[in-house]
Write a protein that holds these residues in place. Structure first.
Motif, mmCIF file in Angstrom:
data_model
loop_
_atom_site.group_PDB
_atom_site.id
_atom_site.type_symbol
_atom_site.label_atom_id
_atom_site.label_comp_id
_atom_site.label_asym_id
_atom_site.label_seq_id
_atom_site.Cartn_x
_atom_site.Cartn_y
_atom_site.Cartn_z
ATOM 1 N N SER A 85 37.753 43.457 32.275
ATOM 2 C CA SER A 85 38.852 42.762 31.815
ATOM 3 C C SER A 85 40.117 43.591 31.938
ATOM 4 N N ALA A 88 42.755 42.305 34.774
ATOM 5 C CA ALA A 88 43.389 41.010 34.809
ATOM 6 C C ALA A 88 44.576 40.981 35.662
ATOM 7 N N PRO A 91 42.668 41.630 40.046
ATOM 8 C CA PRO A 91 41.055 41.237 40.127
ATOM 9 C C PRO A 91 40.262 42.038 40.874
ATOM 10 N N LEU A 130 39.733 37.876 26.934
ATOM 11 C CA LEU A 130 40.580 37.702 27.915
ATOM 12 C C LEU A 130 40.270 36.089 28.323
ATOM 13 N N ASN A 134 43.717 34.149 28.602
ATOM 14 C CA ASN A 134 43.884 33.964 30.021
ATOM 15 C C ASN A 134 43.087 33.318 30.820
ATOM 16 N N ALA A 137 42.969 34.077 34.592
ATOM 17 C CA ALA A 137 42.706 35.654 34.957
ATOM 18 C C ALA A 137 41.268 35.993 34.896
ATOM 19 N N ALA A 138 40.520 35.533 33.607
ATOM 20 C CA ALA A 138 39.355 35.916 33.512
ATOM 21 C C ALA A 138 38.233 35.327 34.603
ATOM 22 N N VAL A 141 38.929 37.567 37.713
ATOM 23 C CA VAL A 141 38.025 38.564 37.799
ATOM 24 C C VAL A 141 36.589 38.288 38.050
#
Length: 404
Positions: A85, A88, A91, A130, A134, A137-138, A141
């Motif tokens: 995480s 973020a 990635p 996360l 967001n 973003a998660a 990743v």
């Protein structure tokens, strides 16, 4: 020469006939069906926590036991760097961080088994947070770690964020499995049996950003959303499991939780440092924590020169938080405190949710039937080989005598 040959050939033929008859008789008597030893299966699980990621490799016999693998830990590999995480904003680095442990795992798994090894990545509280803050973003990743693992010759089954309840449930399975509560080997019966007097334990899981509690309640579970049902080693279990993400909700408590180390280890590491894992009474524990917290910083640094300052700064607050959690939230008291055990390992295996996850997943992996062959007892097989060799030697001697 012709007279000599005429005498030798019948003799050699007689020897061949007699020996062939002996070998035939030996091959027909006392044959029995036997099972060849089962092959080993392997599986790997990434525990992607809030502060770091670890890879665990497990193995079990292919024929399994009551539809569930008798699983043992083969490898534990800590991924360098923070939890996924933390990547973020970049990635691809999350995926790259997994490579060294993947390569180490493939070194200990037989090459012919690589492509059939089921591989999973489970992300816990750090990625849950996360995802709330967001989601895009998660997802990025998780996509990057998926790309990386798919580049290796394993049967990748996916990367996902597991729920707090799943984390608590699998942790409960792990600890009870390691303490032989589900199944144990009986030397007398030479088989795996269900222990009649098994003591089923509850599990407390303190992670970097969440905490879980899981146990079998005495009465019915009113809120079925907190009930977890599964089948292991031929028996059904229903447990109560509750997860608390950012327990307490205030910003200060969030920051404290985010500093704590992963999983069960947060309980163990803090109390191990304070020498409080030996079954001390609650009064002794509270006194030791108060005494430690009363020491000044200069004294602490000189007393623990090898301890990282970051960790040394946190032991007091962590210990107090653990006491608040156990006493005020989970309602342990002076009497029930003796039932609380702080452990990092059991049966030489890391305590955490990943082993329970793999145990549960082996229920979905079809068992392979043992290969049955029809053969002779070892002694009879040796006797047959001896007769064949003796026959060849006699024939060779006869031919040499004839030629000379």
């Amino acid at each position: 020469m012709s007279t000599k040959l005429s005498r030798l050939i019948p003799a050699l033929l007689l020897v061949l006939v007699v020996s062939s008859a002996i070998v035939l008789i030996l091959s027909l008597v006392k044959r029995q069906n036997v099972f060849l030893p089962s092959s080993n299966k392997y599986g790997m699980v990434f525990d992607a926590g809030s502060s770091h990621t670890s890879l665990f490799v497990y193995q079990w016999a292919a024929d399994k036991e009551n539809d569930t693998g008798v699983v043992s830990q083969t490898l534990s590999c800590d991924v360098q760097g923070p939890g996924i995480s933390a990547y973020a904003s970049d990635p691809p680095k999350a995926g790259a961080s997994l490579r060294s442990c993947l390569e180490e795992a493939l070194k200990i798994i037989p090459a012919e088994s690589h492509r059939e090894v089921p591989a999973y990545l489970g992300a816990t509280a750090g990625m849950r947070l996360l995802s709330i803050e967001n989601r895009s973003a998660a997802d990025q990743v998780l996509n990057e770690v998926t790309k990386t693992i798919q580049q290796y010759p394993v049967n990748f089954r996916g990367a996902r964020i597991i729920t707090g309840e799943e984390e608590g449930t699998y942790g409960w399975i792990t600890i009870n499995y390691l303490l032989d509560s589900f199944t144990q080997y009986s030397p007398r019966q030479r088989d795996w049996i269900h222990p009649q007097s098994a003591k089923i334990l509850g599990a407390l899981d303190l992670g970097g950003a969440s905490t879980q509690i899981s146990f079998i309640p005495k009465g019915p579970i009113v809120d079925q959303t907190k009930a977890a049902k599964f089948r292991l080693y031929g028996y059904d279990y229903t447990i109560y499991t509750q997860s608390y993400l950012c327990y307490g909700q205030t910003q200060a408590l969030k920051q404290l939780l985010l500093k704590l180390t992963e999983a069960f280890s947060a309980f163990y590491y803090t109390f191990s440092f304070l020498n409080l894992t030996g079954g001390q009474s609650l009064a002794e524990v509270e006194a030791a924590v108060q005494k430690f917290c009363a020491r000044n910083w200069t004294d602490l640094k000189s007393s623990y020169p090898k301890e990282k300052e970051k960790w040394l700064l946190e032991y007091c607050s962590n210990a107090n938080y653990i006491l608040v959690l156990l006493l005020d939230a989970y309602k342990f008291n002076q009497t029930s405190w003796s039932s609380v055990k702080f452990q990092m390992k059991a049966a030489n295996t890391d305590i955490g949710w990943t082993l329970g996850y793999m145990l549960n997943l082996t229920n979905m992996i079809p068992a392979e039937a043992l290969v049955q062959v029809n053969g002779q007892q070892y002694g009879l097989w040796i006797a047959g080989i001896f007769v064949i060799v003796l026959t060849l030697v006699l024939c060779l001697v006869g031919l040499l005598m004839y030629l000379l």
